[in-house]
Design an enzyme around this catalytic site. Structure first.
Site, PDB file in Angstrom:
ATOM      1  N   CYS A  57       0.848  -1.197   0.000  1.00 51.49           N
ATOM      2  CA  CYS A  57       0.000   0.000   0.000  1.00 51.49           C
ATOM      3  C   CYS A  57       0.886   1.251   0.000  1.00 51.49           C
ATOM      4  O   CYS A  57       1.894   1.319   0.691  1.00 51.49           O
ATOM      5  CB  CYS A  57      -0.906  -0.010   1.227  1.00 51.49           C
ATOM      6  SG  CYS A  57      -2.035   1.391   1.261  1.00 51.49           S
ATOM      7  N   CYS A  61       0.324   4.886   6.961  1.00 50.50           N
ATOM      8  CA  CYS A  61      -0.332   4.730   8.272  1.00 50.50           C
ATOM      9  C   CYS A  61       0.640   4.008   9.229  1.00 50.50           C
ATOM     10  O   CYS A  61       1.020   2.854   8.971  1.00 50.50           O
ATOM     11  CB  CYS A  61      -1.621   3.937   8.123  1.00 50.50           C
ATOM     12  SG  CYS A  61      -2.672   4.565   6.784  1.00 50.50           S
ATOM     13  N   CYS A  64       0.323   0.296  10.373  1.00 52.82           N
ATOM     14  CA  CYS A  64      -0.144  -0.740   9.441  1.00 52.82           C
ATOM     15  C   CYS A  64       0.974  -1.544   8.786  1.00 52.82           C
ATOM     16  O   CYS A  64       1.845  -0.993   8.098  1.00 52.82           O
ATOM     17  CB  CYS A  64      -1.010  -0.100   8.359  1.00 52.82           C
ATOM     18  SG  CYS A  64      -1.767  -1.351   7.291  1.00 52.82           S
ATOM     19  N   CYS A 101     -16.631  -9.063   5.903  1.00 58.30           N
ATOM     20  CA  CYS A 101     -15.992  -7.773   5.625  1.00 58.30           C
ATOM     21  C   CYS A 101     -14.712  -7.996   4.826  1.00 58.30           C
ATOM     22  O   CYS A 101     -13.816  -8.711   5.285  1.00 58.30           O
ATOM     23  CB  CYS A 101     -15.694  -7.088   6.950  1.00 58.30           C
ATOM     24  SG  CYS A 101     -14.840  -5.528   6.753  1.00 58.30           S
ATOM     25  N   CYS A 132     -19.631  -6.088   3.818  1.00 58.15           N
ATOM     26  CA  CYS A 132     -18.918  -4.858   4.173  1.00 58.15           C
ATOM     27  C   CYS A 132     -17.614  -4.868   3.385  1.00 58.15           C
ATOM     28  O   CYS A 132     -17.011  -5.934   3.226  1.00 58.15           O
ATOM     29  CB  CYS A 132     -18.623  -4.847   5.673  1.00 58.15           C
ATOM     30  SG  CYS A 132     -17.668  -3.402   6.195  1.00 58.15           S
ATOM     31  N   CYS A 192     -19.557   2.090   8.688  1.00 59.53           N
ATOM     32  CA  CYS A 192     -18.790   1.449   9.757  1.00 59.53           C
ATOM     33  C   CYS A 192     -17.567   2.330   9.957  1.00 59.53           C
ATOM     34  O   CYS A 192     -16.721   2.424   9.064  1.00 59.53           O
ATOM     35  CB  CYS A 192     -18.389   0.034   9.337  1.00 59.53           C
ATOM     36  SG  CYS A 192     -17.240  -0.758  10.487  1.00 59.53           S
ATOM     37  N   ARG A 264     -18.063  -2.242  18.172  1.00 60.24           N
ATOM     38  CA  ARG A 264     -17.344  -3.506  17.955  1.00 60.24           C
ATOM     39  C   ARG A 264     -16.008  -3.532  18.692  1.00 60.24           C
ATOM     40  O   ARG A 264     -15.160  -2.655  18.504  1.00 60.24           O
ATOM     41  CB  ARG A 264     -17.110  -3.744  16.452  1.00 60.24           C
ATOM     42  CG  ARG A 264     -16.378  -5.087  16.186  1.00 60.24           C
ATOM     43  CD  ARG A 264     -16.308  -5.461  14.720  1.00 60.24           C
ATOM     44  NE  ARG A 264     -17.627  -5.389  14.125  1.00 60.24           N
ATOM     45  CZ  ARG A 264     -17.931  -4.645  13.078  1.00 60.24           C
ATOM     46  NH1 ARG A 264     -17.012  -3.937  12.480  1.00 60.24           N
ATOM     47  NH2 ARG A 264     -19.159  -4.627  12.619  1.00 60.24           N
TER      48      ARG A 264
HETATM   49  N1  SAM Z   1      -6.677   0.506   3.085  1.00 51.70           N
HETATM   50  C1  SAM Z   1      -7.973   0.843   3.532  1.00 51.70           C
HETATM   51  C2  SAM Z   1      -7.980   2.013   4.470  1.00 51.70           C
HETATM   52  O1  SAM Z   1      -6.997   2.200   5.180  1.00 51.70           O
HETATM   53  O2  SAM Z   1      -8.965   2.755   4.509  1.00 51.70           O
HETATM   54  C3  SAM Z   1      -8.715  -0.314   4.154  1.00 51.70           C
HETATM   55  C4  SAM Z   1      -7.969  -1.335   5.008  1.00 51.70           C
HETATM   56  S1  SAM Z   1      -7.233  -0.712   6.526  1.00 51.70           S
HETATM   57  C5  SAM Z   1      -6.175  -2.034   6.985  1.00 51.70           C
HETATM   58  C6  SAM Z   1      -8.588  -0.731   7.675  1.00 51.70           C
HETATM   59  C7  SAM Z   1      -8.356  -0.282   9.083  1.00 51.70           C
HETATM   60  O3  SAM Z   1      -7.687  -1.271   9.827  1.00 51.70           O
HETATM   61  C8  SAM Z   1      -7.518   0.959   9.314  1.00 51.70           C
HETATM   62  O4  SAM Z   1      -8.205   2.144   9.094  1.00 51.70           O
HETATM   63  C9  SAM Z   1      -7.166   0.818  10.794  1.00 51.70           C
HETATM   64  O5  SAM Z   1      -8.127   1.475  11.580  1.00 51.70           O
HETATM   65  C10 SAM Z   1      -7.220  -0.694  11.025  1.00 51.70           C
HETATM   66  N2  SAM Z   1      -5.878  -1.219  11.322  1.00 51.70           N
HETATM   67  C11 SAM Z   1      -4.866  -1.423  10.464  1.00 51.70           C
HETATM   68  N3  SAM Z   1      -3.762  -1.883  11.077  1.00 51.70           N
HETATM   69  C12 SAM Z   1      -4.078  -1.966  12.396  1.00 51.70           C
HETATM   70  C13 SAM Z   1      -3.339  -2.357  13.550  1.00 51.70           C
HETATM   71  N4  SAM Z   1      -2.066  -2.737  13.481  1.00 51.70           N
HETATM   72  N5  SAM Z   1      -3.967  -2.339  14.744  1.00 51.70           N
HETATM   73  C14 SAM Z   1      -5.257  -1.946  14.827  1.00 51.70           C
HETATM   74  N6  SAM Z   1      -5.998  -1.554  13.769  1.00 51.70           N
HETATM   75  C15 SAM Z   1      -5.419  -1.557  12.567  1.00 51.70           C
HETATM   76  C1  DTB Z   2     -11.386  -2.207  11.631  1.00 48.18           C
HETATM   77  O1  DTB Z   2     -11.739  -1.192  12.280  1.00 48.18           O
HETATM   78  N1  DTB Z   2     -10.497  -3.101  12.037  1.00 48.18           N
HETATM   79  C2  DTB Z   2     -10.297  -4.135  11.040  1.00 48.18           C
HETATM   80  C3  DTB Z   2     -11.309  -3.746   9.937  1.00 48.18           C
HETATM   81  N2  DTB Z   2     -11.849  -2.513  10.435  1.00 48.18           N
HETATM   82  C4  DTB Z   2     -10.929  -3.691   8.547  1.00 48.18           C
HETATM   83  C5  DTB Z   2      -8.879  -4.304  10.623  1.00 48.18           C
HETATM   84  C6  DTB Z   2      -7.929  -4.587  11.746  1.00 48.18           C
HETATM   85  C7  DTB Z   2      -6.590  -4.844  11.160  1.00 48.18           C
HETATM   86  C8  DTB Z   2      -5.576  -5.255  12.193  1.00 48.18           C
HETATM   87  C9  DTB Z   2      -4.243  -5.466  11.612  1.00 48.18           C
HETATM   88  C10 DTB Z   2      -4.150  -6.549  10.589  1.00 48.18           C
HETATM   89  O2  DTB Z   2      -4.647  -7.684  10.825  1.00 48.18           O
HETATM   90  O3  DTB Z   2      -3.556  -6.317   9.517  1.00 48.18           O
HETATM   91 FE1  SF4 Z   3      -2.806   1.229   3.386  1.00 53.59          FE
HETATM   92 FE2  SF4 Z   3      -2.782   0.090   5.778  1.00 53.59          FE
HETATM   93 FE3  SF4 Z   3      -3.162   2.700   5.571  1.00 53.59          FE
HETATM   94 FE4  SF4 Z   3      -5.103   1.003   4.725  1.00 53.59          FE
HETATM   95  S1  SF4 Z   3      -4.395   1.269   6.832  1.00 53.59           S
HETATM   96  S2  SF4 Z   3      -4.323   2.831   3.657  1.00 53.59           S
HETATM   97  S3  SF4 Z   3      -3.821  -0.683   3.992  1.00 53.59           S
HETATM   98  S4  SF4 Z   3      -1.291   1.597   4.993  1.00 53.59           S
END
Ligand code: SAM
Ligand code: DTB
Ligand code: SF4
Length: 323
Positions: A57, A61, A64, A101, A132, A192, A264
Site C-alpha cells: 500500500c 499509516c 499498518c 468484511c 462490508c 462502519c 465492535r
Molecule cells: N486501506 C484501507 C484504508 O486504510 O482505509 C482499508 C484497510 S485498513 C487495513 C482498515 C483499518 O484497519 C484501518 O483504518 C485501521 O483502523 C485498522 N488497522 C490497520 N492496522 C491496524 C493495527 N495494526 N492495529 C489496529 N488496527 C489496525
Molecule cells: C477495523 O476497524 N479493524 C479491522 C477492519 N476494520 C478492517 C482491521 C484490523 C486490522 C488489524 C491489523 C491486521 O490484521 O492487519
Molecule cells: Fe494502506 Fe494500511 Fe493505511 Fe489502509 S491502513 S491505507 S492498507 S497503509
C-alpha cells in the site's frame, strides 16, 4: 440529521471528558442502562474479515503492516479471485458469522477494481451474509456503483483525533476521510467507522475521536474500537501499552454517546484476557471480529470465542437477514 431525539450530535469536549472521568462503576452502570434500552444485552453480532488484496500500500499509516514503506514480514498479494473469496465467505458463514468484511490495502481503488469487488459483494450477499468492504478513499461514482451493487456497509475509520492524526498518517488528510464518509452516507450505504487506541495518543485525543464520531450528521451504524496491534517493522511498534481500564472506558463512553450503534470490540482481542473482553461487553460492546485472522494478524481462535460466549451466556445474532 437523525430523527431520533435520543441521539445527540452536539457533544462538547468537556461532556465527553466528564463521562471518561466518572468512577468506573458509575460509567459501566450508565453504559449498561443505555445498552439495555437499545439492544438485547446478551446478544453479540459477529463479523468475519478477509484481506482480498494484501500489502504494497502506498499510504504511510504508522500502525499498518500493509504499507509498502515499512519492513513487516507480510507477503503482498494481488486482488483475490472471486471463487477464493466466496470459499472464505462460505467458511465464515458455516462458522456462524452474520457479516463478511472484505479489506483491500489500497489508498483508493481503481474503477476496474470496483467492478470486481461488486461481483464479490453480490456473491457473498447471495449466501445470506451481510456485506462490508473497506477499500480506502472513494469517488462519488465508485460509491454509487457499490450501492447499486448491493453493498450493505462501508468501513472507513477516522482512526484518532484530528490533532493526533498527522503524527500517525501523512499521506492523506482527516478531511479526505470525512469526505469519503460523507459520500458513503449520502449514497445510502451503512457506515462502519471507528478508530484505534493505544497509539500513544492522549486522553484528550480519545475523547475528541469519540466526539468526532458521535457528532457526524448520523451516527455510524457500526463503530469498531481497535486496540493497536503492534507489528514488528511498523513505526508504532514499541508504543507504550494502553491501560486496559482506559480501553474499557472508551467502549463505555462510545456506547453512551452512540446508543443505537453496534460498538465492535475489534483488533487487539488476541492480547486481551477473557475477563477484559467480558468487561468490554458489560461496557456495551456488542460486536466482534470473528475468525482466526483479522486482515494480516492473528485473532482468537473461533472455538476460544465460542467457549467464552458459552461461559458468558452470550448468544450470537443481530443480522438484518434471516439466518
Ligand atoms: N486501506 C484501507 C484504508 O486504510 O482505509 C482499508 C484497510 S485498513 C487495513 C482498515 C483499518 O484497519 C484501518 O483504518 C485501521 O483502523 C485498522 N488497522 C490497520 N492496522 C491496524 C493495527 N495494526 N492495529 C489496529 N488496527 C489496525
Ligand atoms: C477495523 O476497524 N479493524 C479491522 C477492519 N476494520 C478492517 C482491521 C484490523 C486490522 C488489524 C491489523 C491486521 O490484521 O492487519
Ligand atoms: Fe494502506 Fe494500511 Fe493505511 Fe489502509 S491502513 S491505507 S492498507 S497503509
Amino acid at each position: 440529521m437523525s430523527q431520533n431525539p435520543v441521539l445527540r450530535h452536539d457533544w462538547q469536549l468537556d461532556e465527553v471528558q466528564a463521562l471518561y472521568a466518572l468512577p468506573f462503576n458509575d460509567l459501566i452502570f450508565n453504559a449498561q442502562v443505555v445498552h439495555r434500552a437499545h439492544f438485547d444485552a446478551n446478544e453479540i453480532q459477529i463479523s468475519s474479515l478477509l484481506s482480498i488484496k494484501t500489502g504494497s500500500c502506498s499510504e504511510d499509516c504508522g500502525y499498518c503492516p500493509q504499507s509498502a514503506r515499512y519492513d513487516s514480514d507480510i507477503t503482498p498479494e494481488a486482488l483475490m479471485p472471486i471463487d477464493k473469496v466466496l470459499e472464505a465467505a462460505q467458511a465464515a458463514k458455516n462458522q456462524g458469522a452474520s457479516r463478511f468484511c472484505m479489506g483491500a490495502a489500497w489508498r483508493k481503488p481503481k474503477d476496474k477494481d470496483i467492478e470486481r469487488v461488486v461481483e464479490m459483494v453480490q456473491g457473498v450477499k447471495a449466501m445470506g451474509l451481510e456485506t462490508c468492504v473497506t477499500l480506502g478513499m472513494l469517488t462519488d461514482e465508485q460509491t454509487l456503483r457499490l450501492k447499486d451493487g448491493g453493498l450493505d456497509y462501508y468501513n472507513h475509520n477516522l482512526d484518532t483525533s484530528e490533532d493526533y492524526y498527522s503524527e500517525v498518517i501523512t499521506t492523506r488528510t482527516y478531511q479526505d476521510r470525512l469526505d469519503t464518509l460523507a459520500r458513503v452516507r449520502d449514497a445510502g450505504i451503512n457506515v462502519c467507522c471507528g478508530g484505534i487506541v493505544g497509539m500513544g495518543e492522549t486522553d484528550v485525543d480519545r475523547a475528541k475521536l469519540l466526539q468526532e464520531l458521535a457528532n457526524l450528521p448520523k451516527h455510524p451504524e457500526s463503530v469498531p474500537i481497535n486496540m493497536l496491534v503492534q507489528v514488528e517493522g511498523t513505526p508504532l511498534m514499541g508504543t507504550e501499552a494502553l491501560d486496559p481500564i482506559i480501553f474499557i472506558r472508551t467502549v463505555a463512553v462510545a456506547r453512551i454517546m452512540m446508543p443505537e450503534s453496534r460498538v465492535r470490540l475489534s483488533a487487539g482481542r488476541n492480547n486481551m484476557s477473557d475477563e477484559m473482553q467480558a468487561l468490554c461487553f458489560l461496557a456495551g460492546a456488542n460486536s466482534i471480529f470473528y475468525g482466526d485472522k483479522l486482515l494480516t494478524t492473528d485473532n482468537p481462535m473461533t472455538n476460544q470465542d465460542l467457549a467464552l460466549f458459552a461461559r458468558l451466556g452470550v448468544r450470537t445474532g443481530g443480522s438484518s437477514y434471516a439466518a
